[in-house]
Design an enzyme around this catalytic site. Structure first.
Site, PDB file in Angstrom:
ATOM      1  N   SER A 134       0.846  -1.188   0.000  1.00 18.18           N
ATOM      2  CA  SER A 134       0.000   0.000   0.000  1.00 18.18           C
ATOM      3  C   SER A 134       0.879   1.234   0.000  1.00 18.18           C
ATOM      4  CB  SER A 134      -0.881   0.006   1.259  1.00 18.18           C
ATOM      5  OG  SER A 134      -1.479   1.278   1.456  1.00 18.18           O
ATOM      6  N   TYR A 147      -2.014  -0.409  10.153  1.00 17.64           N
ATOM      7  CA  TYR A 147      -2.085  -0.869   8.759  1.00 17.64           C
ATOM      8  C   TYR A 147      -0.773  -0.569   8.033  1.00 17.64           C
ATOM      9  CZ  TYR A 147      -3.661  -1.001   3.857  1.00 17.64           C
ATOM     10  OH  TYR A 147      -3.790  -1.265   2.518  1.00 17.64           O
TER      11      TYR A 147
END
Length: 277
Positions: A134, A147
């Site tokens: 990501s 995350y």
């Protein structure tokens, strides 16, 4: 082999690769769920749905045995570690330890276990390992401590594997998409549960420091998150396809409008400027 095919990028990727003629082993969290049923209904007979909770060692081993039996001498060309979870987006101090552990368990340890399990098949084919990281795994983004840390670990794993596996001709790529509208944003029920856990675990002085208005605003941020994400997943699908088929795939892909801009600012400008940005 593709993990996380129930929804979002993984679901779209399974359909896309199947339409191009790939033999796809679509790993899903729930083989009886709507995502798996739709893949069976809409894709060709080549596609094989696998029950694959990547945090379950038994299921990972069973998936490996199923794939090995089906490909036999034809070999396996690629593993795409796509399965992932977002966790509740909130300040790192506010997040309970369970969120950090869950993100690491799925986004990092699960992907590592799948990679290690299937590498013998990739070694035979001199194939590809593609990890869905990501933008939050390459640059620090507020409210994504859990995350982002798990995706940063996955990105570093990808880089090291790219170096170590090159002697067998295995190519490794990490994908760092910007914001896309996928199933990872979760459902209202999931957020209610995580928000409840977050609020119940907050010490009184921390709650006071942040203030009730700010804490209530986290839910508002979450509700508006999809509106800031692109609905068209094709840049991500194209990046994965290039990583799978290019003679010289890139080590890092940044699909999405402007995804490279924050990365460039982070890499080439002073940190105070990036933080201000």
């Amino acid at each position: 082999v593709l993990s996380g095919s129930d929804t979002g990028i993984g679901h779209a990727l399974a359909k896309y690769l199947d339409s191009l003629g790939f033999v796809v082993f679509a790993g899903v969290l729930n083989k009886d769920g709507p995502g798996a049923e739709e893949l069976c209904r809409t894709c060709s007979q080549r596609l094989c749905v696998l029950q694959l909770d990547i945090t379950n060692t038994t299921q990972v081993k069973e998936a490996y045995l199923t794939v090995s039996e089906k490909v036999q001498n034809a070999g396996l060309w690629a593993v795409v570690n796509n399965a992932g979870i977002l966790g509740f987006p909130a300040d790192g101090e506010l997040l309970p330890m369970s969120t950090y552990r869950h993100c690491m368990e799925v986004n990092f340890f699960g992907a590592v276990e799948v990679s290690k399990t299937f590498l013998p098949l990739l070694r035979k084919s001199r194939g590809r390992l593609v990890n869905m990281s990501s933008m939050a795994g390459g640059i620090p983004l507020p409210r994504y401590a859990a995350y982002g840390a798990s995706k940063a670990a996955l990105s570093m794993f990808s880089g090291v594997m790219r170096q170590e596996l090159s002697k067998w001709g295995i190519k490794v790529a990490a994908i760092h998409p910007s914001g896309f509208r996928t199933g990872i944003q979760g459902t209202a029920e999931q957020w209610d549960k995580q928000e409840k856990e977050l609020m119940e675990n907050l010490p009184a002085d921390t709650r006071q420091a942040y203030g009730e208005e700010y804490l209530l605003g986290l839910r508002n941020y979450l509700l508006h998150l999809p509106s800031h994400c692109a609905p068209d997943l094709s840049p991500v699908l194209d990046a994965v396809l290039h990583a799978l088929l290019a003679r010289r795939p890139q080590g890092l892909y940044t699909p999405g409008k402007g995804a490279y801009i924050p990365l460039c600012i982070f890499c080439f400008f002073p940190l105070w400027f990036y933080d201000f940005f």
